[in-house]
Design a protein around this motif. Structure first.
Motif, PDB file in Angstrom:
ATOM      1  N   LEU A 156     -32.003  14.028 -23.950  1.00 21.97           N
ATOM      2  CA  LEU A 156     -32.914  13.806 -22.832  1.00 21.97           C
ATOM      3  C   LEU A 156     -32.687  12.458 -22.147  1.00 21.97           C
ATOM      4  O   LEU A 156     -32.896  12.332 -20.943  1.00 21.97           O
ATOM      5  CB  LEU A 156     -34.364  13.899 -23.306  1.00 21.97           C
ATOM      6  N   ILE A 157     -32.283  11.447 -22.909  1.00 22.48           N
ATOM      7  CA  ILE A 157     -32.166  10.097 -22.328  1.00 22.48           C
ATOM      8  C   ILE A 157     -30.752   9.730 -21.896  1.00 22.48           C
ATOM      9  O   ILE A 157     -30.574   8.709 -21.234  1.00 22.48           O
ATOM     10  CB  ILE A 157     -32.714   9.025 -23.285  1.00 22.48           C
ATOM     11  N   ILE A 158     -29.754  10.533 -22.233  1.00 18.39           N
ATOM     12  CA  ILE A 158     -28.382  10.132 -21.930  1.00 18.39           C
ATOM     13  C   ILE A 158     -28.095  10.008 -20.430  1.00 18.39           C
ATOM     14  O   ILE A 158     -27.399   9.070 -20.030  1.00 18.39           O
ATOM     15  CB  ILE A 158     -27.337  11.038 -22.629  1.00 18.39           C
ATOM     16  N   PRO A 159     -28.602  10.876 -19.537  1.00 17.43           N
ATOM     17  CA  PRO A 159     -28.291  10.649 -18.116  1.00 17.43           C
ATOM     18  C   PRO A 159     -28.781   9.292 -17.599  1.00 17.43           C
ATOM     19  O   PRO A 159     -28.044   8.580 -16.903  1.00 17.43           O
ATOM     20  CB  PRO A 159     -29.006  11.804 -17.400  1.00 17.43           C
ATOM     21  N   GLN A 160     -29.996   8.917 -17.953  1.00 17.51           N
ATOM     22  CA  GLN A 160     -30.514   7.616 -17.529  1.00 17.51           C
ATOM     23  C   GLN A 160     -29.755   6.474 -18.189  1.00 17.51           C
ATOM     24  O   GLN A 160     -29.505   5.435 -17.568  1.00 17.51           O
ATOM     25  CB  GLN A 160     -32.010   7.515 -17.843  1.00 17.51           C
ATOM     26  N   LEU A 161     -29.366   6.665 -19.428  1.00 14.71           N
ATOM     27  CA  LEU A 161     -28.597   5.651 -20.153  1.00 14.71           C
ATOM     28  C   LEU A 161     -27.243   5.426 -19.482  1.00 14.71           C
ATOM     29  O   LEU A 161     -26.822   4.277 -19.299  1.00 14.71           O
ATOM     30  CB  LEU A 161     -28.423   6.090 -21.607  1.00 14.71           C
ATOM     31  N   LEU A 162     -26.572   6.494 -19.103  1.00 12.31           N
ATOM     32  CA  LEU A 162     -25.295   6.356 -18.397  1.00 12.31           C
ATOM     33  C   LEU A 162     -25.482   5.629 -17.065  1.00 12.31           C
ATOM     34  O   LEU A 162     -24.680   4.767 -16.711  1.00 12.31           O
ATOM     35  CB  LEU A 162     -24.675   7.739 -18.157  1.00 12.31           C
ATOM     36  N   ARG A 163     -26.550   5.967 -16.341  1.00 10.27           N
ATOM     37  CA  ARG A 163     -26.822   5.293 -15.065  1.00 10.27           C
ATOM     38  C   ARG A 163     -27.043   3.798 -15.257  1.00 10.27           C
ATOM     39  O   ARG A 163     -26.501   2.983 -14.528  1.00 10.27           O
ATOM     40  CB  ARG A 163     -28.076   5.892 -14.413  1.00 10.27           C
ATOM     41  N   ASP A 164     -27.885   3.462 -16.236  1.00 10.44           N
ATOM     42  CA  ASP A 164     -28.256   2.058 -16.432  1.00 10.44           C
ATOM     43  C   ASP A 164     -27.108   1.208 -16.958  1.00 10.44           C
ATOM     44  O   ASP A 164     -26.894   0.095 -16.488  1.00 10.44           O
ATOM     45  CB  ASP A 164     -29.438   1.958 -17.399  1.00 10.44           C
ATOM     46  N   TYR A 171     -10.927  -4.041 -17.852  1.00  8.73           N
ATOM     47  CA  TYR A 171     -11.667  -2.785 -17.668  1.00  8.73           C
ATOM     48  C   TYR A 171     -11.915  -2.085 -19.000  1.00  8.73           C
ATOM     49  O   TYR A 171     -12.994  -1.548 -19.241  1.00  8.73           O
ATOM     50  CB  TYR A 171     -10.923  -1.838 -16.732  1.00  8.73           C
ATOM     51  N   ILE A 172     -10.926  -2.099 -19.866  1.00  4.96           N
ATOM     52  CA  ILE A 172     -11.084  -1.469 -21.185  1.00  4.96           C
ATOM     53  C   ILE A 172     -12.138  -2.201 -21.998  1.00  4.96           C
ATOM     54  O   ILE A 172     -13.001  -1.571 -22.621  1.00  4.96           O
ATOM     55  CB  ILE A 172      -9.732  -1.421 -21.932  1.00  4.96           C
ATOM     56  N   GLU A 173     -12.122  -3.518 -21.998  1.00  7.24           N
ATOM     57  CA  GLU A 173     -13.123  -4.291 -22.739  1.00  7.24           C
ATOM     58  C   GLU A 173     -14.528  -4.088 -22.171  1.00  7.24           C
ATOM     59  O   GLU A 173     -15.499  -3.979 -22.920  1.00  7.24           O
ATOM     60  CB  GLU A 173     -12.762  -5.780 -22.745  1.00  7.24           C
ATOM     61  N   MET A 174     -14.642  -4.013 -20.846  1.00  7.62           N
ATOM     62  CA  MET A 174     -15.943  -3.779 -20.230  1.00  7.62           C
ATOM     63  C   MET A 174     -16.469  -2.393 -20.610  1.00  7.62           C
ATOM     64  O   MET A 174     -17.642  -2.237 -20.946  1.00  7.62           O
ATOM     65  CB  MET A 174     -15.837  -3.898 -18.706  1.00  7.62           C
ATOM     66  N   ALA A 175     -15.608  -1.388 -20.603  1.00 10.11           N
ATOM     67  CA  ALA A 175     -16.024  -0.029 -20.981  1.00 10.11           C
ATOM     68  C   ALA A 175     -16.385   0.038 -22.466  1.00 10.11           C
ATOM     69  O   ALA A 175     -17.333   0.732 -22.849  1.00 10.11           O
ATOM     70  CB  ALA A 175     -14.911   0.962 -20.657  1.00 10.11           C
ATOM     71  N   LYS A 176     -15.662  -0.700 -23.285  1.00 11.81           N
ATOM     72  CA  LYS A 176     -15.974  -0.747 -24.719  1.00 11.81           C
ATOM     73  C   LYS A 176     -17.349  -1.373 -24.936  1.00 11.81           C
ATOM     74  O   LYS A 176     -18.154  -0.877 -25.730  1.00 11.81           O
ATOM     75  CB  LYS A 176     -14.904  -1.547 -25.474  1.00 11.81           C
ATOM     76  N   ASP A 177     -17.639  -2.441 -24.212  1.00 12.15           N
ATOM     77  CA  ASP A 177     -18.966  -3.062 -24.284  1.00 12.15           C
ATOM     78  C   ASP A 177     -20.050  -2.084 -23.824  1.00 12.15           C
ATOM     79  O   ASP A 177     -21.130  -2.021 -24.414  1.00 12.15           O
ATOM     80  CB  ASP A 177     -19.020  -4.330 -23.425  1.00 12.15           C
ATOM     81  N   ASN A 178     -19.763  -1.327 -22.772  1.00 13.88           N
ATOM     82  CA  ASN A 178     -20.721  -0.318 -22.295  1.00 13.88           C
ATOM     83  C   ASN A 178     -21.023   0.721 -23.369  1.00 13.88           C
ATOM     84  O   ASN A 178     -22.182   1.088 -23.571  1.00 13.88           O
ATOM     85  CB  ASN A 178     -20.189   0.395 -21.048  1.00 13.88           C
ATOM     86  N   ILE A 179     -20.005   1.194 -24.049  1.00  9.67           N
ATOM     87  CA  ILE A 179     -20.203   2.205 -25.097  1.00  9.67           C
ATOM     88  C   ILE A 179     -21.022   1.635 -26.245  1.00  9.67           C
ATOM     89  O   ILE A 179     -21.936   2.293 -26.751  1.00  9.67           O
ATOM     90  CB  ILE A 179     -18.852   2.768 -25.580  1.00  9.67           C
ATOM     91  N   HIS A 180     -20.736   0.412 -26.657  1.00 14.69           N
ATOM     92  CA  HIS A 180     -21.497  -0.183 -27.759  1.00 14.69           C
ATOM     93  C   HIS A 180     -22.943  -0.475 -27.337  1.00 14.69           C
ATOM     94  O   HIS A 180     -23.855  -0.382 -28.160  1.00 14.69           O
ATOM     95  CB  HIS A 180     -20.799  -1.426 -28.290  1.00 14.69           C
ATOM     96  N   MET A 188     -29.290   3.876 -27.921  1.00 20.03           N
ATOM     97  CA  MET A 188     -29.560   5.182 -28.517  1.00 20.03           C
ATOM     98  C   MET A 188     -30.189   5.009 -29.903  1.00 20.03           C
ATOM     99  O   MET A 188     -31.147   5.708 -30.244  1.00 20.03           O
ATOM    100  CB  MET A 188     -28.264   5.988 -28.617  1.00 20.03           C
ATOM    101  N   GLN A 189     -29.663   4.089 -30.689  1.00 20.54           N
ATOM    102  CA  GLN A 189     -30.244   3.816 -32.006  1.00 20.54           C
ATOM    103  C   GLN A 189     -31.664   3.304 -31.858  1.00 20.54           C
ATOM    104  O   GLN A 189     -32.540   3.660 -32.641  1.00 20.54           O
ATOM    105  CB  GLN A 189     -29.387   2.804 -32.761  1.00 20.54           C
ATOM    106  N   SER A 190     -31.904   2.474 -30.868  1.00 12.39           N
ATOM    107  CA  SER A 190     -33.252   1.973 -30.629  1.00 12.39           C
ATOM    108  C   SER A 190     -34.200   3.110 -30.255  1.00 12.39           C
ATOM    109  O   SER A 190     -35.349   3.163 -30.718  1.00 12.39           O
ATOM    110  CB  SER A 190     -33.210   0.927 -29.516  1.00 12.39           C
ATOM    111  N   ALA A 191     -33.742   4.038 -29.425  1.00 12.93           N
ATOM    112  CA  ALA A 191     -34.573   5.182 -29.023  1.00 12.93           C
ATOM    113  C   ALA A 191     -34.900   6.074 -30.221  1.00 12.93           C
ATOM    114  O   ALA A 191     -35.976   6.663 -30.285  1.00 12.93           O
ATOM    115  CB  ALA A 191     -33.880   5.983 -27.942  1.00 12.93           C
TER     116      ALA A 191
END
Length: 161
Positions: free
Chosen positions: A31-39, A137-146, A152-155
């Motif tokens: 339920l929260i993944i679309p908003q999480l991806l946006r943010d 770009y790879i490091e920024m995307a890696k930071d985004n995933i973490h 997600m763990q907090s939710a």
């Protein structure tokens, strides 16, 4: 036109970041993944794709599966793609169950060329100038995933302090 395409896994060598959860409301991540991806990725709704979402209501606990994808254009040549996969079960009576979450992604750089001179130029450009930018770009995307993993763990209420 012919192209040179370079694809790098964001989380190499592991390929995925995983979360295994068992407890109350395991469907919450879907339920929260679309908003999480946006943010986190700073993208609009048109760049988020719900590729597959399934529920089986014929049994209890009810199995579910979801696959989402977020795409971001970094510059003229490079695009970032992050995928989110959720698979689990949730009871319809007491809302308990389990879920297995995976985050993975890649960076794709594409150069078009018309002749061998342009092709040589693009390879030279990539390895002398653009290589460091692609690593950023790879490091920024890696930071985004973490960051997405931590949110997600907090939710789910399982974030370590």
């Amino acid at each position: 036109m012919p192209t040179i395409r370079i694809i790098d896994d964001i989380l190499a060598p592991a390929e995925t970041v995983k979360i295994n959860y068992e407890g109350k409301n395991p469907y919450t991540p879907v339920l929260i993944i679309p908003q999480l991806l946006r943010d986190v990725m700073k993208i609009t709704g048109q760049h988020i794709r719900e590729i597959d979402t399934r529920w089986d209501i014929t049994s209890d606990p009810r199995p579910f599966y979801a696959l989402y994808e977020g795409r971001r254009t970094e510059d003229r040549w490079t695009k970032t793609m992050v995928r989110f996969i959720a698979q689990g079960v949730q009871s319809s009576k007491d809302k308990t169950g389990w879920v297995r979450l995976q985050f993975k992604g890649n960076i794709m750089t594409e150069y078009e060329y018309a002749n061998f001179i342009q092709k040589s130029f693009w390879w030279l450009f990539n390895y002398t100038f653009y290589y460091k930018q692609r690593r950023r770009y790879i490091e920024m995307a890696k930071d985004n995933i973490h960051t997405m993993k931590a949110r997600m763990q907090s939710a789910l209420g399982i974030l370590r302090e």
